[in-house]
Each structure stands twice: as C-alpha cells, then as structure tokens.
Design a protein around this motif. Sequence first.
Motif, PDB file in Angstrom:
ATOM      1  N   THR A  79      23.937  -0.178  14.214  1.00 18.80           N
ATOM      2  CA  THR A  79      25.211   0.246  13.619  1.00 18.80           C
ATOM      3  C   THR A  79      26.242   0.526  14.721  1.00 18.80           C
ATOM      4  OG1 THR A  79      23.994   1.217  11.784  1.00 18.80           O
ATOM      5  CG2 THR A  79      26.258   1.962  12.084  1.00 18.80           C
ATOM      6  N   GLY A  80      25.801   1.152  15.787  1.00 13.91           N
ATOM      7  CA  GLY A  80      26.709   1.466  16.896  1.00 13.91           C
ATOM      8  C   GLY A  80      27.303   0.202  17.496  1.00 13.91           C
ATOM      9  N   GLN A  81      26.482  -0.811  17.681  1.00 17.72           N
ATOM     10  CA  GLN A  81      26.993  -2.063  18.258  1.00 17.72           C
ATOM     11  C   GLN A  81      28.014  -2.716  17.336  1.00 17.72           C
ATOM     12  OE1 GLN A  81      23.056  -3.793  18.780  1.00 17.72           O
ATOM     13  NE2 GLN A  81      23.276  -3.777  21.016  1.00 17.72           N
ATOM     14  N   LYS A  82      27.732  -2.689  16.033  1.00 15.15           N
ATOM     15  CA  LYS A  82      28.665  -3.311  15.093  1.00 15.15           C
ATOM     16  C   LYS A  82      29.976  -2.524  15.046  1.00 15.15           C
ATOM     17  CE  LYS A  82      25.378  -3.395  11.900  1.00 15.15           C
ATOM     18  NZ  LYS A  82      24.594  -3.623  10.667  1.00 15.15           N
ATOM     19  N   ASN A  83      29.865  -1.195  15.025  1.00 15.95           N
ATOM     20  CA  ASN A  83      31.090  -0.382  14.973  1.00 15.95           C
ATOM     21  C   ASN A  83      31.929  -0.569  16.233  1.00 15.95           C
ATOM     22  OD1 ASN A  83      30.289   0.551  12.521  1.00 15.95           O
ATOM     23  ND2 ASN A  83      29.516   2.521  13.270  1.00 15.95           N
ATOM     24  N   GLU A  84      31.260  -0.650  17.377  1.00 19.23           N
ATOM     25  CA  GLU A  84      32.001  -0.846  18.622  1.00 19.23           C
ATOM     26  C   GLU A  84      32.777  -2.161  18.566  1.00 19.23           C
ATOM     27  OE1 GLU A  84      29.906  -1.847  22.112  1.00 19.23           O
ATOM     28  OE2 GLU A  84      31.814  -1.794  23.207  1.00 19.23           O
ATOM     29  N   ALA A  85      32.129  -3.211  18.053  1.00 21.51           N
ATOM     30  CA  ALA A  85      32.811  -4.502  17.948  1.00 21.51           C
ATOM     31  C   ALA A  85      34.049  -4.388  17.051  1.00 21.51           C
ATOM     32  CB  ALA A  85      31.847  -5.560  17.405  1.00 21.51           C
ATOM     33  N   LEU A  86      33.921  -3.659  15.944  1.00 18.98           N
ATOM     34  CA  LEU A  86      35.064  -3.508  15.027  1.00 18.98           C
ATOM     35  C   LEU A  86      36.221  -2.779  15.722  1.00 18.98           C
ATOM     36  CD1 LEU A  86      33.128  -2.534  11.754  1.00 18.98           C
ATOM     37  CD2 LEU A  86      34.293  -4.704  12.221  1.00 18.98           C
ATOM     38  N   LEU A  87      35.896  -1.764  16.510  1.00 24.75           N
ATOM     39  CA  LEU A  87      36.951  -1.001  17.190  1.00 24.75           C
ATOM     40  C   LEU A  87      37.619  -1.846  18.279  1.00 24.75           C
ATOM     41  CD1 LEU A  87      35.216   2.499  17.391  1.00 24.75           C
ATOM     42  CD2 LEU A  87      36.904   1.666  15.728  1.00 24.75           C
ATOM     43  N   VAL A  88      36.813  -2.632  18.983  1.00 25.57           N
ATOM     44  CA  VAL A  88      37.372  -3.522  20.003  1.00 25.57           C
ATOM     45  C   VAL A  88      38.292  -4.566  19.338  1.00 25.57           C
ATOM     46  CG1 VAL A  88      36.741  -5.340  21.658  1.00 25.57           C
ATOM     47  CG2 VAL A  88      35.479  -3.178  21.656  1.00 25.57           C
ATOM     48  N   MET A  89      37.873  -5.052  18.174  1.00 25.58           N
ATOM     49  CA  MET A  89      38.709  -5.996  17.436  1.00 25.58           C
ATOM     50  C   MET A  89      40.039  -5.344  17.041  1.00 25.58           C
ATOM     51  SD  MET A  89      35.636  -7.610  15.052  1.00 25.58           S
ATOM     52  CE  MET A  89      36.671  -8.265  13.738  1.00 25.58           C
ATOM     53  N   ALA A  90      39.971  -4.106  16.572  1.00 24.61           N
ATOM     54  CA  ALA A  90      41.195  -3.400  16.156  1.00 24.61           C
ATOM     55  C   ALA A  90      42.153  -3.234  17.339  1.00 24.61           C
ATOM     56  CB  ALA A  90      40.825  -2.039  15.560  1.00 24.61           C
ATOM     57  N   ASP A  91      41.606  -2.818  18.478  1.00 19.62           N
ATOM     58  CA  ASP A  91      42.444  -2.660  19.683  1.00 19.62           C
ATOM     59  C   ASP A  91      43.111  -3.971  20.054  1.00 19.62           C
ATOM     60  OD1 ASP A  91      41.817  -0.044  19.929  1.00 19.62           O
ATOM     61  OD2 ASP A  91      40.305  -0.302  21.528  1.00 19.62           O
ATOM     62  N   ALA A  92      42.323  -5.050  20.014  1.00 17.21           N
ATOM     63  CA  ALA A  92      42.860  -6.352  20.429  1.00 17.21           C
ATOM     64  C   ALA A  92      44.001  -6.785  19.515  1.00 17.21           C
ATOM     65  CB  ALA A  92      41.737  -7.392  20.437  1.00 17.21           C
ATOM     66  N   LEU A  93      43.857  -6.540  18.215  1.00 19.33           N
ATOM     67  CA  LEU A  93      44.930  -6.914  17.288  1.00 19.33           C
ATOM     68  C   LEU A  93      46.215  -6.178  17.631  1.00 19.33           C
ATOM     69  CD1 LEU A  93      43.052  -6.949  13.845  1.00 19.33           C
ATOM     70  CD2 LEU A  93      43.957  -8.931  15.085  1.00 19.33           C
ATOM     71  N   ARG A  94      46.099  -4.882  17.915  1.00 20.49           N
ATOM     72  CA  ARG A  94      47.293  -4.094  18.268  1.00 20.49           C
ATOM     73  C   ARG A  94      47.919  -4.625  19.557  1.00 20.49           C
ATOM     74  NH1 ARG A  94      44.430   0.593  16.267  1.00 20.49           N
ATOM     75  NH2 ARG A  94      45.531   1.321  14.388  1.00 20.49           N
ATOM     76  N   ARG A  95      47.063  -4.891  20.534  1.00 19.35           N
ATOM     77  CA  ARG A  95      47.543  -5.305  21.851  1.00 19.35           C
ATOM     78  C   ARG A  95      48.197  -6.686  21.789  1.00 19.35           C
ATOM     79  NH1 ARG A  95      42.814  -4.746  24.209  1.00 19.35           N
ATOM     80  NH2 ARG A  95      42.429  -6.993  24.111  1.00 19.35           N
ATOM     81  N   GLU A  96      47.617  -7.558  20.956  1.00 18.42           N
ATOM     82  CA  GLU A  96      48.112  -8.934  20.891  1.00 18.42           C
ATOM     83  C   GLU A  96      49.086  -9.144  19.733  1.00 18.42           C
ATOM     84  OE1 GLU A  96      47.487 -11.071  23.205  1.00 18.42           O
ATOM     85  OE2 GLU A  96      45.949  -9.934  24.281  1.00 18.42           O
ATOM     86  N   ALA A  97      49.640  -8.052  19.219  1.00 18.94           N
ATOM     87  CA  ALA A  97      50.558  -8.181  18.075  1.00 18.94           C
ATOM     88  C   ALA A  97      51.692  -9.172  18.338  1.00 18.94           C
ATOM     89  CB  ALA A  97      51.103  -6.806  17.680  1.00 18.94           C
TER      90      ALA A  97
END
Lengths: 415, 415
Positions: free
Chosen positions: B23-41
């Motif tokens: 679960t931790g690995q999956k959640n980390e991936a989701l958070l990294v995805m969220a950050d990337a979307l914001r950064r690459e807006a």
Amino acid sequence: MSEVVNKAKLAKETTGVLASLTTGQKNEALLVMADALRREAPAIIAANREDLERGRLSGTPESMLDRLALDVGRINSIAEGLQQIAVLPDPIGDTLETIERPNGLNIQKLRVPLGVIGIIYEARPNVTVDAAGLCLKTGNAVVLRGGSSALSSNRQIVEVLHNALANTSMPKNALQLIEDPNRSSVDEMLKLNGLLDVIIPRGGSSLIQNVVLNATVPVIETGAGICHTYLDASALPEMAQNISLNAKAQRPSVCNSMETLLVHKDYANEYLLSLAEVFRDVNVELRGCQETLSFVPWALPATLEDYATEYNDYILNIKIVSDLDEAMQHIAQYGTKHSECIVTEDPDNASRFLQEVDAAAVYHNASTRFTDGFEFGFGAEIGISTQKLHARGPMGLPALTSTKYKIYGTGQIRG
Amino acid sequence: MSEVVNKAKLAKETTGVLASLTTGQKNEALLVMADALRREAPAIIAANREDLERGRLSGTPESMLDRLALDVGRINSIAEGLQQIAVLPDPIGDTLETIERPNGLNIQKLRVPLGVIGIIYEARPNVTVDAAGLCLKTGNAVVLRGGSSALSSNRQIVEVLHNALANTSMPKNALQLIEDPNRSSVDEMLKLNGLLDVIIPRGGSSLIQNVVLNATVPVIETGAGICHTYLDASALPEMAQNISLNAKAQRPSVCNSMETLLVHKDYANEYLLSLAEVFRDVNVELRGCQETLSFVPWALPATLEDYATEYNDYILNIKIVSDLDEAMQHIAQYGTKHSECIVTEDPDNASRFLQEVDAAAVYHNASTRFTDGFEFGFGAEIGISTQKLHARGPMGLPALTSTKYKIYGTGQIRG
C-alpha cells in the motif's frame, strides 16, 4: 414473438413477486418440487427413455448416454439436492453494510436477487433441477436451455415442477425451459439484454467459449480448467504422490483435475521414475518434455498443444522445471486461472506461489480436486467461475445475488 | 501488432508486480504523480490549448469545450484527487472469509486486483488521471481510451505521469493510453478477451450502449439514468418541493438527476400548480401528461418518447398517477435501474417502494442526487454501475477488485 423472448418476458414478470417471497415460502416450494420429482419418477424415466433411444440411434457414445440416463436412484438424489438447497441459509435480504452519513442519511446495502438468470447447458438433466433450485432459492427467475439430446427428459421434468409450483407461493413462470432445439435459440438468449440479467454457461469449453464470445448479456464464465500441480524440490515424496495421483486420476473428467505435472529437476532425479510407475499402474498415459523422456522411457513426447489441452481423461503431461519461477511461468502461459497447486516443504516458495499465481484457487499441499462448492462448505454450487468479475471460484448462493442501496432520509438535498 | 494489442500486452505484463506492491508503494506513486501534474501544469495547459483550438475550428459547442478545458485551478484539483485516493484504505490483501474444513483444509478468501482494466471515455481529461489513480491504487493496470478531441491533453498528461512513475516502484507500463483516434481502436478493445479483464465505459448513453452491445470482454455498465421522484399523497409539500427541485435543477447534466416527476392525484390537486411555478422560476421546461396540462397550462404535452429520454437538461416530465402501484409500474417501464425516490409520510408506502422498485439506489425522502461515491462516503468513485453483476450503484475501490482463494493443506486428497 419467438419462444425465447416470450418465455424470458414471462420469467421477468415474476421477478417482483420472487424478490418479495419469504425464505419459508421459497423453501416450501423447493420441498414440494422434490416430492413431485420422486412421485413422478416413472413419467420422467419414460421421457428419459425417449432421449436415450434417440441418442442410441444417432450413435451417441455410451459415456454420454450414461450422463443422460435417469433411474429412480438418480431421480431420488436429484430430489435430495433440492432438499439440501432448502436448508441452506437464504442470502436475500441480508444487510451487508450500514452507512450513517453526517447529513443524517442512513444508507443500507442489501442483498437482492439478480433478476432473470439464463442457464445454457448440455445433456445432463440433473442440471435442469439443480440450476432451477439454486436460482429459485435466491429469488431469481430462470430460463433454462439444455442440450437438445435431453429435451424429452427436461420437458417432462419442467412439467412436473410447474405442476408442483401451482400449489405454492412461487409463480410457476419463474421457471422456463426453452424447447427450441436449434442453435438459434441459444444465439437469441445471448443477446437478450434487458430481459436476462446474466447468463451462466455450464458444460464443455466449446459451449462456454461460444457464450463468452457472443453474448452481450453479462456472463459468468465457468469451468474450463487446465490445472497444474508443481512438485518442488523439497516436496515429501509420499505426499507428492498422493496429491498428484488424486488430482489426476480420482475423477479425470472434471474441471479441477490436473492436466500437467510440473516437477523440480532435483525432485525428478530422485522420485520421478517411481511416480511415473504409479501413474502407469492406473493406466494414465504420460506425455513428457524432453528431459522427462530420459526418466520415463514409456512416456510420449509432449507437444506445446498438449500443454494447452484440457484432456479430462487419463492422460497427463509431465514437464521438468529448473525452479519455482519456471513453474510459475508455465502456469501463467498455459493455465486457465482455475486451480493450481504447489507441493513443498519450503514456506517461502509456498507463499510466493500462492501470492503470485493468478488463479481462482491456489493450493499448498492439497489436491486441486477440492475446488468445489460442497468441498468449500457452501452446500451447493452453480458452477466454478474462472473469470474475475462478480464471482471467482466455486459459486454458492451469494454468487446468484446482487445488491441494492436503500437510503432513508428526512428531506435531505444535495448542496 | 496493433497499438491496442501491444499496449494491452505491456499492461498485462505488469500485473504480477502490481499485485505485489505494498500500500505504501502504491500511495507514494500516487503522490509523486500528483506532484508531477502540478509541476508540469504549463505543458499540460499548452497541450490542452491544441485540443481546444481543434475543437473550436470543428465547431464543438462551448459547453463541451468547457468540459475539455484545463487551467491551473483544474489541474490542481485533479492532482488533489490523486492525493485523496492515496489516503483511502487499500482493499487489496484484505481477508474476506476464512473457512476451516473438517478435513483440516484452511481456506482464505482474499481481495486481489482485477488485472487489466480498460476505460473507454469521452473528452474529459480529468477522467484520465482519476481512472488511472483508482486503478493503480487497487493494483490494476489500466488501458485508457479517451475521446479523440482530448488527445493532445491526454497524451501530455500520460507523458507526465509516465515520467513521474520512473522514480517509483510502480511500473510505468501499468498505465497505457491508446492514441489511435479511430473508432476501430475502441472496437478492438471490446474484443480483447485474455488481455483485458474488464471494460468500464464512462460517458453518454450512446458510448455506453456501444460498449455493452459489442464487448466480449466483461463490462461494468455505468451511468445512464432516467431517475424518477414520486410525490405520494401524504408528501409534505415543503420537503417534496425541496427534493424535487434539487433532483432536477441542482445539476441537471448528471446521471442521478431527475427526468420525470410522478405525482399522486391528491397531491397534484393541492400543490402541483405551486410546484410547477417553482420550476418555471428556475427555467425548467415542463412536459406533462394530459391531466397535468389541466393544472399547468404552460406545460407542453409529454410523449411516450419523452418518458424514455434522459434529458440531462432543464426539462422535466410530470405525470399524475392514481396510486403507488401506478407510480411503480411507470418506473418499471421507463426507469434505468439507477436512482428512484419516494417522498411520503406513509411508512408502508415507503417500505413497499424501497422493497419493490428495482434500482441500484432507492430513496425515501431524500434527493436522488446523493447517488455518488463521495456522498456515500467511499471517498472516490470510478462510476455508478447500473447493472446487477459484480457491483451496483456507486463503485468505490472494492469494485475494482476480484478475489482469490488460498488453500493451505497438509497433504489432503479428495476421497
């Protein structure tokens, strides 16, 4: 209106009443049905004789005629099956979840019937009663389409059951038999969205594939089983022999029997020859990989097609693998996601196998033959689902239900 | 090999790894995805501008362009959606049942991922992220096929997410976007048995019907909603007005909004005119049965086709009925088994309505607009199932899972 549409509509019209029947009313109907089958056994046997005669004239093999044949003993055990379904707990109406929302909404998730279930099957008249019993117990209407070679038997059985239902709270139209023997009646059922809620095929792999590939009604795929047993390096030889012999030869004709034995090379070095001799003693034909042939000179060479075949017969593939990963790769490539077994004393390998092998049932140190509703303690089964949606593995009564949310408010609106 | 087959195969190859992620690995991936979307807006907004320009040139209506458009605010809320998914409980690995058999077999039923999920949707780029997040959180690979009018946006979003996943334990091939804008790529997905485990359509009723009627891969049917509100004789007028106004006009474009108001004749006598005036005040066009027209002179006559139409707009049918049974008959005939409501102070009528109306969600004294994963407290939803198999009503994370039986033995064989 075709027979299929007409009967599906009649079935659908009963779903409201069916959903509201009490458990007692449904159980009473099942018991009345069981009594009627016993009482009317002579008429059923006479009708069955017509099917058998037609089958003999058209050259049907004896093994298939045997599956079609009914006598008093078989009819009694079919009737007993209905009595067993009557005593099972009724899942309908069970509250699965209660949610209290901050806005005061009370949300309850309840089990309800699926609606109208289509069953498409072959020439086993016991399925007619069995499927009817399981569907009616769960408040579902059922449209049966059995193999044409059992038509006289099925027609007589359904007439007996219809007469029996006339004296119960269960509407007799909840049970419908499609009598049109043409393949087109099956095709019609497969596209009956809006009248059928689900179709469950029961039979051989060509029947199942036809349903899966042509239905637009939701399907629960059942049955096809290319099951493997993997003997790991640390497998105890007596246990390995018992489990693999049971998985192959206790009843080869069923879907949870083994088709391919995977053997770790170290285990093969020590024990493969003696194991192969045991299979020879019970007349199991062996087909082996190149390496297997060096241990078992009487084995035939196994082809890639053999690995992809569900024999349902006294034939077994044997393949020697160098480790657990090679065994799991073989299963991923050739398995049908039904039942897979590892025999090992190594807990890490057992744990990896059970975690990583993608199948409905994964076994450590037990025969794949246990994948069965009765053996799992469900008391009955409508089939073994090999798909991942809705139900997976042996399907007991809850697999024949859907859910519904009842929401209780006091005037709540969404902001 | 076509793009569809190629990408589905790549996705399928990741399912083993995905099923074993913590679960931790999956959640980390989701958070990294969220950050990337914001950064690459900025890059996403630039790509989105291409889609918008193409849409304007081809005469796409403003309302559809609005659903397609992305800005920093919308990208932030899409990213926030991923963060919300990350904090939801992970259903994978949950033990749903433990069965101890008399023969010593220990049988455990566990939640596992479905495998590879196909999502077919229209021109809303937020679905791309949302569906990916929900599928990956539940250990599923996902093959996305969005509307061609959002292709530039979707391509850029998936590139951003792929780059983000490169630094996580989540294999980037678990997320695939079909870029072929031709309808044939959808048709190909629909028949991809063996590579896709399920297809979930998200969009309007023609998209959904195409998927349901042509797919051989199992489908979860979502969305289409012809929802009714029935005002019983004893309905409290203020509550009845609030609920029906909310059900119709709070957001008419969504599937859980009301299309037809059924009114008991006694209620109509006293309150229909004033209720109709309220609808007129918010510019809802009214189409009524013959009797309604005598109360509401400005209403247009409703046709049978109107009753069968999901307007998703500021249009409402009104039909006067003589009792609860007539209301339920109308719902049985025209409803899509989505959400249905009774407003009444009569507990027996409420109880009958909730029991007998066949729909995913049945309401007593609350707006049908609550049929929604967030409103039910699931924290997210992949859609609202209107079929009875597998999942019914709002689908939270557990709807994206299957089950598996692990069986632990000590050498058991079947007798």
